[in-house]
Design a protein around this motif. Structure first.
Motif, PDB file in Angstrom:
ATOM      1  N   ASP A   1       0.855  -1.147   0.191  1.00  0.00           N
ATOM      2  CA  ASP A   1       0.067   0.095   0.051  1.00  0.00           C
ATOM      3  C   ASP A   1       0.838   1.347   0.069  1.00  0.00           C
ATOM      4  O   ASP A   1       0.677   2.123  -0.626  1.00  0.00           O
TER       5      ASP A   1
ATOM      6  N   VAL B   1       2.558   1.645  -3.495  1.00  0.00           N
ATOM      7  CA  VAL B   1       1.417   2.086  -4.433  1.00  0.00           C
ATOM      8  C   VAL B   1       1.355   3.706  -4.321  1.00  0.00           C
ATOM      9  O   VAL B   1       1.314   4.665  -5.063  1.00  0.00           O
ATOM     10  N   GLN B   2       1.215   4.160  -2.885  1.00  0.00           N
ATOM     11  CA  GLN B   2       0.832   5.758  -2.671  1.00  0.00           C
ATOM     12  C   GLN B   2       2.045   6.510  -2.901  1.00  0.00           C
ATOM     13  O   GLN B   2       2.057   7.405  -3.542  1.00  0.00           O
TER      14      GLN B   2
ATOM     15  N   ARG C   1       2.112   6.759  -6.585  1.00  0.00           N
ATOM     16  CA  ARG C   1       1.217   7.616  -7.414  1.00  0.00           C
ATOM     17  C   ARG C   1       1.634   9.193  -7.282  1.00  0.00           C
ATOM     18  O   ARG C   1       1.385   9.782  -8.146  1.00  0.00           O
TER      19      ARG C   1
ATOM     20  N   SER D   1       3.118  -6.804  -7.664  1.00  0.00           N
ATOM     21  CA  SER D   1       1.833  -7.077  -8.170  1.00  0.00           C
ATOM     22  C   SER D   1       0.917  -6.052  -7.797  1.00  0.00           C
ATOM     23  O   SER D   1      -0.051  -5.578  -8.802  1.00  0.00           O
ATOM     24  N   ALA D   2       0.994  -5.247  -6.587  1.00  0.00           N
ATOM     25  CA  ALA D   2       0.334  -4.106  -6.369  1.00  0.00           C
ATOM     26  C   ALA D   2       0.586  -2.804  -7.173  1.00  0.00           C
ATOM     27  O   ALA D   2      -0.395  -2.181  -7.903  1.00  0.00           O
ATOM     28  N   LEU D   3       1.798  -2.847  -7.473  1.00  0.00           N
ATOM     29  CA  LEU D   3       2.299  -1.540  -8.531  1.00  0.00           C
ATOM     30  C   LEU D   3       1.945  -1.805  -9.858  1.00  0.00           C
ATOM     31  O   LEU D   3       1.392  -0.966 -10.357  1.00  0.00           O
ATOM     32  N   ARG D   4       1.882  -2.942 -10.142  1.00  0.00           N
ATOM     33  CA  ARG D   4       1.345  -3.097 -11.440  1.00  0.00           C
ATOM     34  C   ARG D   4      -0.283  -3.192 -11.843  1.00  0.00           C
ATOM     35  O   ARG D   4      -0.612  -2.524 -12.760  1.00  0.00           O
ATOM     36  N   ARG D   5      -0.653  -3.577 -10.829  1.00  0.00           N
ATOM     37  CA  ARG D   5      -2.363  -3.605 -10.883  1.00  0.00           C
ATOM     38  C   ARG D   5      -2.934  -2.098 -10.573  1.00  0.00           C
ATOM     39  O   ARG D   5      -3.808  -1.733 -11.077  1.00  0.00           O
ATOM     40  N   GLU D   6      -2.398  -1.258  -9.518  1.00  0.00           N
ATOM     41  CA  GLU D   6      -2.888  -0.115  -9.274  1.00  0.00           C
ATOM     42  C   GLU D   6      -2.328   1.159  -9.878  1.00  0.00           C
ATOM     43  O   GLU D   6      -3.069   2.120 -10.084  1.00  0.00           O
ATOM     44  N   LEU D   7      -1.058   0.890 -10.740  1.00  0.00           N
ATOM     45  CA  LEU D   7      -0.807   2.101 -11.542  1.00  0.00           C
ATOM     46  C   LEU D   7      -1.188   1.926 -13.175  1.00  0.00           C
ATOM     47  O   LEU D   7      -1.281   0.915 -13.346  1.00  0.00           O
TER      48      LEU D   7
END
Length: 463
Positions: free
Chosen positions: A123, A126-127, A130, A171-177
């Motif tokens: 989390d 990702v923040q 962004r 995975s989170a970076l790829r999914r959320e960005l």
């Protein structure tokens, strides 16, 4: 169906003219992003704390670096920063406490800039991503730094023993960005090739575009030679998986021609340079500059002042530039004694930093029609002819026939600090190290010390 009357058509047209939604036939421009191919066939500037400053990155791009990495920035620190734009130079600063710039960048480098984040939490990663994604083209997770400032919180090389967390962040970076933001990772070798391949398989399945591998293990000393031959099997393994992921080698590369040698050994898509670029940001060219005191330091100082680069950062970077023994020592002494840019007025004479920036921008603009000198697709293809040096610039050329091995005197340390007496690996399988994620400690990482003299003699540690 009866045709609409003229009056009715006028009413409908007037309603459409006041509509707040855009016409459907207008298409928004497609925002292009980096692809795995953009990471291939080039020589890259590695992420370096302090040394990877904005002026250094810009000069590296001018002299042929295909992509440049910014220094590692911790996610929590970035989330507490404020984005400020300089109205004169256009420099973008992310300021922390007391309005001190933690990370600076410029729109001119955005198509080639990768932001490296230090994180142990999906989390937070990702923040932080962004926050900066409009100023960069890619986000990279640092999974290889062995220094305590990175590993103490489970970041950096500590992620190598926590592959679940590592892959969850990617995975989170790829999914959320958005798709236009490229995702990559940088790791070190694990003690065994089997473990390294298993980790690489998990990483490339997260959807990243690029994987950089520093060919040293976490506990290897910087003065030890990088394990470059081990990368060949890893490259073949990734290609056998059928994943479109570029592989970049990092470790002990000293220049463009040396990058060709390493690429021939490993089959890697590209090569990354750290320490050699810290000493001379023009090493990405087949004809790098020599005598930096005569034709590089002054332009560098001018650009730094124009970009409002912090004096302490400028002074540190200049101190890392390596020149010839017979070079002008007065310049270096003046920089060492100076407390700010004003103390160098007599030495610099004219602060024409805007001209230096314009020359860099012009060099980058030409990439649209004439890309930089890239590594050939195979060793049978000769490199393109080098760009002639500017008037007054002295260059040197090293051919592939003379650069067959890494110079023995080259230390090859990709980090500014030097580490001595790193703990040895476990003596046997019954004395394994406890992962940092379980023990909440990081005993396997030594404390960095400044290099002020020859390395101390190696000690024999009995188990």
């Amino acid at each position: 169906m009866r045709p609409l009357s003229f009056a009715r058509r006028l009413v409908l047209m007037s309603r459409r003219s006041f509509s707040s939604s855009p016409p459907r036939d207008i298409k928004r421009p497609r925002l292009a992003g980096l692809t795995p191919d953009d990471y291939r066939n080039g020589v890259m500037l590695a992420p370096m704390v302090r040394s990877g400053a904005l002026p250094t990155r810009l000069f590296a791009l001018k002299h042929g670096a295909k992509l440049v990495w910014g220094p590692e920035m911790v996610d929590k620190a970035m989330l507490n920063s404020e984005r400020v734009v300089d109205p004169v130079s256009g420099t973008i600063s992310y300021n922390g406490k007391q309005e001190r710039a933690m990370f600076t960048c410029h729109p001119v480098e955005k198509p080639y800039l990768i932001f490296q984040v230090g994180s142990a939490d999906p989390d937070l990663a990702v923040q932080a991503a962004r926050l900066v994604m409009d100023d960069v083209s890619g986000i990279e997770l640092n999974c290889g730094c062995p220094k305590p400032f990175s590993t103490h919180a489970g970041m950096g090389a500590a992620l190598l023993t926590n592959p679940d967390i590592l892959c969850s962040i990617l995975s989170a970076l790829r999914r959320e960005l958005p798709p236009r933001i490229s995702i990559s990772a940088k790791i070190r070798l694990l003690p065994t090739q089997e473990d390294t391949l298993a980790l690489v398989k998990e990483i490339v399945n997260t959807g990243i575009n690029c994987l950089t591998i520093h060919c040293r293990t976490r506990n290897m000393r910087p003065r030890q030679r990088a394990l470059i031959p081990r990368l060949k099997e890893i490259v073949d393994f990734v290609r056998g998986l059928g994943r479109d992921v570029a592989i970049i080698e990092n470790g002990d590369c000293v220049g463009f021609e040396d990058a060709r040698r390493i690429r021939a050994i490993t089959g890697a898509d590209s090569v990354m340079i750290a320490t050699a670029a810290e000493a001379n940001p023009s090493v990405f060219s087949p004809t790098p500059l020599t005598s930096l005191e005569d034709n590089f330091i002054l332009p560098y100082l001018r650009l730094c002042k124009y970009l409002d680069n912090k004096w302490a950062s400028t002074k540190f970077c200049v101190s890392q530039f390596k020149g010839r023994k017979s070079a002008n020592k007065k310049m270096r002494e003046a920089v060492i004694k100076a407390k700010d840019y004003a103390d160098l007025d007599a030495l610099v004479e004219s602060w024409t930093g805007s001209d230096e920036f314009a020359a860099i921008k012009a060099a980058l603009d030409t990439r649209r029609s004439a890309p930089p000198v890239l590594l050939p697709a195979d060793e049978s293809t000769p490199p393109p002819p080098p760009v002639p040096p500017s008037e007054g610039e002295e260059t040197t050329s090293t051919t592939a026939t003379t650069m067959t091995t890494t110079p023995p005197e080259w230390r090859g340390n990709p980090d500014p600090a030097v580490v001595y007496d790193a703990p040895l690996l476990p003596a046997n399988e019954h004395r394994v190290m406890i992962p940092a994620g379980v023990s909440k400690q990081d005993p396997g990482t030594p404390t960095p010390i400044a290099l002020s003299g020859p390395a101390p003699p190696a000690r024999c540690i009995r188990s």
